[in-house]
Write an enzyme that holds these catalytic residues in place. Sequence first.
Site, PDB file in Angstrom:
ATOM      1  N   SER A  72       0.791  -1.236   0.000  1.00 57.10           N
ATOM      2  CA  SER A  72       0.000   0.000   0.000  1.00 57.10           C
ATOM      3  C   SER A  72       0.820   1.281   0.000  1.00 57.10           C
ATOM      4  CB  SER A  72      -0.980   0.007   1.175  1.00 57.10           C
ATOM      5  OG  SER A  72      -2.099  -0.812   0.892  1.00 57.10           O
ATOM      6  N   LYS A 210       3.142   6.675   4.762  1.00 57.40           N
ATOM      7  CA  LYS A 210       2.204   5.642   4.315  1.00 57.40           C
ATOM      8  C   LYS A 210       2.748   4.272   4.701  1.00 57.40           C
ATOM      9  CE  LYS A 210      -1.504   4.146   2.506  1.00 57.40           C
ATOM     10  NZ  LYS A 210      -1.448   3.078   3.533  1.00 57.40           N
ATOM     11  N   THR A 211       1.847   3.449   5.224  1.00 52.92           N
ATOM     12  CA  THR A 211       2.181   2.066   5.547  1.00 52.92           C
ATOM     13  C   THR A 211       1.936   1.170   4.337  1.00 52.92           C
ATOM     14  OG1 THR A 211      -0.065   1.710   6.361  1.00 52.92           O
ATOM     15  CG2 THR A 211       1.622   2.296   7.997  1.00 52.92           C
ATOM     16  N   GLY A 212       2.475  -0.036   4.418  1.00 52.04           N
ATOM     17  CA  GLY A 212       2.218  -1.044   3.402  1.00 52.04           C
ATOM     18  C   GLY A 212       2.451  -2.428   3.982  1.00 52.04           C
TER      19      GLY A 212
END
Length: 266
Positions: A72, A210-212
């Site tokens: 993501s 932003k995380t992923g």
Amino acid sequence: MIIRFLALLFSAVVLVSLGHAQEKTHESSNWGKYFSDFNAKGTIVVVDERTNGNSTSVYNESRAQQRYSPASTFKIPHTLFALDAGAVRDEFHVFRWDGAKRSFAGHNQDQNLRSAMRNSTVWVYQLFAKEIGENKARSYLEKLNYGNADPSTKSGDYWIDGNLAISANEQISILKKLYRNELPFRVEHQRLVKDLMIVEAKRDWILRAKTGWDGQMGWWVGWVEWPTGPVFFALNIDTPNRMEDLHKREAIARAILQSVNALPPN
């Protein structure tokens, strides 16, 4: 003529040497304790531009060069693709929930760009991918020089289950260009994406990130803006315990950023 040639040659050597000196990366092996504290394996790259010369520090440099699924974190460039392609008009464009129950409660409702970024709403970005198509996605990726620029997939989403891959070092490169509005997209679109990335803000600093997560490996990438300049970071860790490990991404990165005064203490 010979003297002039030698002078030019010397100048070129000096410039190249200075360039290499500025690009030198410091291996911060002491950061390993933050990973050990959480029983995690991974890497982090931190580029501190608050001083006159950029300072690049990394833990586990060999891993920082390895490419992994962006998961993501790809929502950062993917949003730019969608805006450019007309798949979404602006942050107020509403995407109606289809009524299908998904595992994350935040996904089970109407979405706009802001909520889709905050909740990592995969189905919204699946709509974007369908409208953009593989060929145009490949063109965008190549224009960005994004990782291996390969949006092909046998099944699933190409940024999670497909062939697309990017390294922590390459993530930093994309983030730095976005910060300066230097990506090959409209400036107003880049500014919107940066606004969507805001996680936390105080009087003197703003955290955009932003995380992923692809099920096996987790990311946290972004930067902290200070009046004296930004501090960029890109972390990835293995997640053998799956969702039980997800909190470690931010916890480790925050601890390291706090250790270099890029974030205030808790």
